[in-house]
Design an enzyme around this catalytic site. Structure first.
Site, PDB file in Angstrom:
ATOM      1  N   THR A 120       0.865  -1.241  -0.277  1.00 47.56           N
ATOM      2  CA  THR A 120       0.112   0.010   0.039  1.00 47.56           C
ATOM      3  C   THR A 120       0.822   1.397   0.081  1.00 47.56           C
ATOM      4  OG1 THR A 120      -2.033  -1.012   0.978  1.00 47.56           O
ATOM      5  CG2 THR A 120      -1.312   1.351   1.440  1.00 47.56           C
ATOM      6  N   GLY A 161     -11.665  -0.438   3.385  1.00 43.33           N
ATOM      7  CA  GLY A 161     -10.591  -0.267   4.792  1.00 43.33           C
ATOM      8  C   GLY A 161     -10.496   0.947   5.231  1.00 43.33           C
ATOM      9  N   GLY A 188      -1.498  -0.889   7.019  1.00 47.21           N
ATOM     10  CA  GLY A 188      -1.448  -1.929   7.749  1.00 47.21           C
ATOM     11  C   GLY A 188      -3.060  -2.574   7.856  1.00 47.21           C
ATOM     12  N   TYR A 189      -3.269  -3.424   8.663  1.00 45.64           N
ATOM     13  CA  TYR A 189      -4.803  -3.956   8.812  1.00 45.64           C
ATOM     14  C   TYR A 189      -5.851  -2.855   8.839  1.00 45.64           C
ATOM     15  CZ  TYR A 189      -3.684  -8.651   8.489  1.00 45.64           C
ATOM     16  OH  TYR A 189      -3.209 -10.146   8.265  1.00 45.64           O
TER      17      TYR A 189
HETATM   18  N1  ASP Z   1      -4.692  -0.691   5.168  1.00 44.66           N
HETATM   19  C1  ASP Z   1      -4.929  -1.228   3.828  1.00 44.66           C
HETATM   20  C2  ASP Z   1      -6.375  -1.849   4.132  1.00 44.66           C
HETATM   21  O1  ASP Z   1      -6.771  -2.380   5.129  1.00 44.66           O
HETATM   22  C3  ASP Z   1      -4.030  -2.343   3.504  1.00 44.66           C
HETATM   23  C4  ASP Z   1      -2.567  -1.796   3.813  1.00 44.66           C
HETATM   24  O2  ASP Z   1      -2.163  -1.054   4.261  1.00 44.66           O
HETATM   25  O3  ASP Z   1      -1.528  -2.797   3.245  1.00 44.66           O
HETATM   26  O4  ASP Z   1      -7.009  -1.890   3.213  1.00 44.66           O
END
Ligand code: ASP
Length: 309
Positions: A177, A207, A229-230
């Protein structure tokens, strides 16, 4: 009087130890260095932070190394659905698109939402209709889907999981990302984040990236933030705004606020990810709870740095 400019960009968080032993490390470093150099030129020429973060994220979206635009990760149906958001710290104007397909540069569509000003976020079919209205560049599905992403989805499905781009489930982990934060010579801050989301996510899932305050935030009085991140954990902790609040209410600088934000993410939801930050004095910082965060920065017009850890 012109102030020194600052720029920080990221290419995702995750487990990146294996990169040290792969060609991937130099590919990442080269692309980060090239984008910082291009961004520096624009900031030095007096371009606005908002234009520069859009421009840097465009370059990251066009590079299949990263999980945004071309090279976005695939959802459970093997499709690309992208999220992006951009924010101007000068007046807190913001634009976001969620769950969009076929848009070559989702961050530029988010910028159009900001410029139109009526709304902050458009999603799915409505965002596509808006893209048509703005004559935004589109590409067929095949443009976005790379072989690496097809293999990565197969590995995530075999493991029965949804994963971060950089997680060690699939053999191919070196993608991520993207985001950028800048402070221009007029002292204005802006931030932008763009993503294909999580590998093997449910279709229709949105997200943190397009949610103002979760995956992105900018306020000239505090700082600019881009997160990775998540996403669900960043949504639940409103993480980007939380980092800004550490500056606003506690008077922290970029380094302290970035670390306090990640400490909060871990304490509250055992979150996995990272943030990049520039504060209102132009200081750059990053913090993460994952072992890796691909990022690079130029602080107050100084030397360019790149870090994968
Ligand atoms: N934050 C992004 C999502 O959850 C994923 C990532 O940052 O890699 O869609």
């Amino acid at each position: 009087m012109a102030q020194p400019y600052s720029l920080i960009i990221h290419g995702g968080a995750g487990a990146l130890e294996d990169l040290k032993y792969e060609a991937g490390e130099s590919e990442f470093k080269e692309s980060i260095a090239a984008i910082l150099a291009a961004g520096r030129q624009r900031l030095a020429a007096g371009n606005a932070a908002l234009d520069v973060v859009e421009y840097c994220v465009n370059l990251l979206e066009d590079n299949p190394l990263y999980n945004a635009g071309k090279g976005s990760v695939l959802n459970e149906n093997g499709q690309v659905e992208m999220d992006a958001a951009i924010m101007n710290g000068r007046d807190l104007s913001a634009g976001a698109v969620a769950c969009v397909k076929t848009i070559k540069n989702p961050i530029s569509l988010a910028r159009q939402v900001l410029e139109q000003g009526d709304h902050v976020m458009l999603a799915s079919e409505g965002a596509l209709a808006f893209a048509k209205f703005c004559e935004a560049a589109t590409c067929p599905d095949e443009y976005f889907i790379t072989e690496a992403r097809v293999k990565q989805l197969a590995a995530a499905k075999a493991a029965g999981r949804m994963t971060l781009d950089h997680e060690r489930v699939a053999p191919i982990q070196k993608l991520g990302t993207v985001g950028a934060v800048a402070r221009d010579i007029n002292g204005n801050l802006a931030a932008a984040t763009s993503t294909g989301g999580l590998v093997n996510k449910r279709w229709g899932r949105i997200g943190d990236t397009p949610v103002i305050g979760a995956g992105v935030y900018a306020d000239n009085e505090t700082c600019g933030v881009s997160a990775t991140g998540y996403g669900e954990q960043f949504l639940r902790t409103v993480l980007a705004k939380t980092v800004s609040d550490f500056v606003y209410f506690k008077g922290m600088d970029a380094a302290a606020a970035a670390q306090a934000g990640i400490d909060y993410l871990v304490k509250k939801v055992q979150g996995e990810g990272g943030v990049i930050v520039i504060d209102n004095a132009g200081r750059c910082s990053a913090a993460q709870s994952t072992s890796g965060l691909i990022h690079g920065w130029i602080e107050l017009g100084g030397e360019a740095h790149c870090k994968l850890g």
